[in-house]
Design an enzyme around this catalytic site. Sequence first.
Site, PDB file in Angstrom:
ATOM      1  N   SER A  12       0.805  -1.213   0.000  1.00 61.80           N
ATOM      2  CA  SER A  12       0.000   0.000   0.000  1.00 61.80           C
ATOM      3  C   SER A  12       0.843   1.271   0.000  1.00 61.80           C
ATOM      4  O   SER A  12       0.433   2.287  -0.563  1.00 61.80           O
ATOM      5  CB  SER A  12      -0.937   0.016   1.218  1.00 61.80           C
ATOM      6  OG  SER A  12      -1.777  -1.102   1.219  1.00 61.80           O
ATOM      7  N   HIS A  34       0.661   5.085   4.329  1.00 66.53           N
ATOM      8  CA  HIS A  34      -0.076   5.573   3.168  1.00 66.53           C
ATOM      9  C   HIS A  34       0.259   7.040   2.891  1.00 66.53           C
ATOM     10  O   HIS A  34       0.488   7.435   1.743  1.00 66.53           O
ATOM     11  CB  HIS A  34      -1.579   5.427   3.404  1.00 66.53           C
ATOM     12  CG  HIS A  34      -2.037   4.008   3.409  1.00 66.53           C
ATOM     13  ND1 HIS A  34      -3.354   3.640   3.606  1.00 66.53           N
ATOM     14  CD2 HIS A  34      -1.353   2.842   3.240  1.00 66.53           C
ATOM     15  CE1 HIS A  34      -3.463   2.329   3.546  1.00 66.53           C
ATOM     16  NE2 HIS A  34      -2.262   1.824   3.335  1.00 66.53           N
TER      17      HIS A  34
END
Length: 217
Positions: free
Chosen positions: A118, A170
């Site tokens: 991610s 993220h």
Amino acid sequence: MERKHTVTNILIAINVLVFVIMSINGGSENTEVLVKYGAMNKILVLNGDWWRFFTPIFIHIGLGHIIMNCYSLYILGGIFERIYGAKRFLIIYLLSGIMGNIFSFAFGSVYTISAGASTSLYGMFGLALSMYVFYKNYGNLRAFGRSFFGIIALNIIYSMMNPSIGMLGHLGGLIGGFLLGGMIEIRNIRLNKNTKIIASIVFVVLAAYLLRYGYSI
């Protein structure tokens, strides 16, 4: 543009291979297995495991995690590998992932274990934003970048609402991808020289500051 997604396919294959090996050797949701194969853990990095800034990019926690990330990588990787070319795409993918892991190391808890592609996938979101910001004379690229606004907003909101998701990684990946988009040119299109210099300096200084901050705690 060529339609081959060689790097994207190789990255997916590595993710799957690592997941299978971890599953056979104790399970991808087993903490000991995650640590053994290189998941991000602040204490272990402080004790010398510097490679954990890199290895978490290829480690996934559970079947749902790897399916979701590999599907996203197949879609996003195919797009950006065509736009940037294989080598440049690979550099951006890895460096944005590393920046995401640096963020996790700097601001994360010493008790947290994190992993997943991610960080790099959010780097692709940052790359899309960079097209909107840095390619002002190219309407098609700006429109392409703008098309990601809603997707990015929804993903950030979802990440903030789900405590099991590593929001720091993220965010770091997003920022890293954005800065890399100002450093590395799209194939056959030139970036402003000053943009490249400034983005490069900010990327290096930010990474250095975060590493110093993380190691000072």
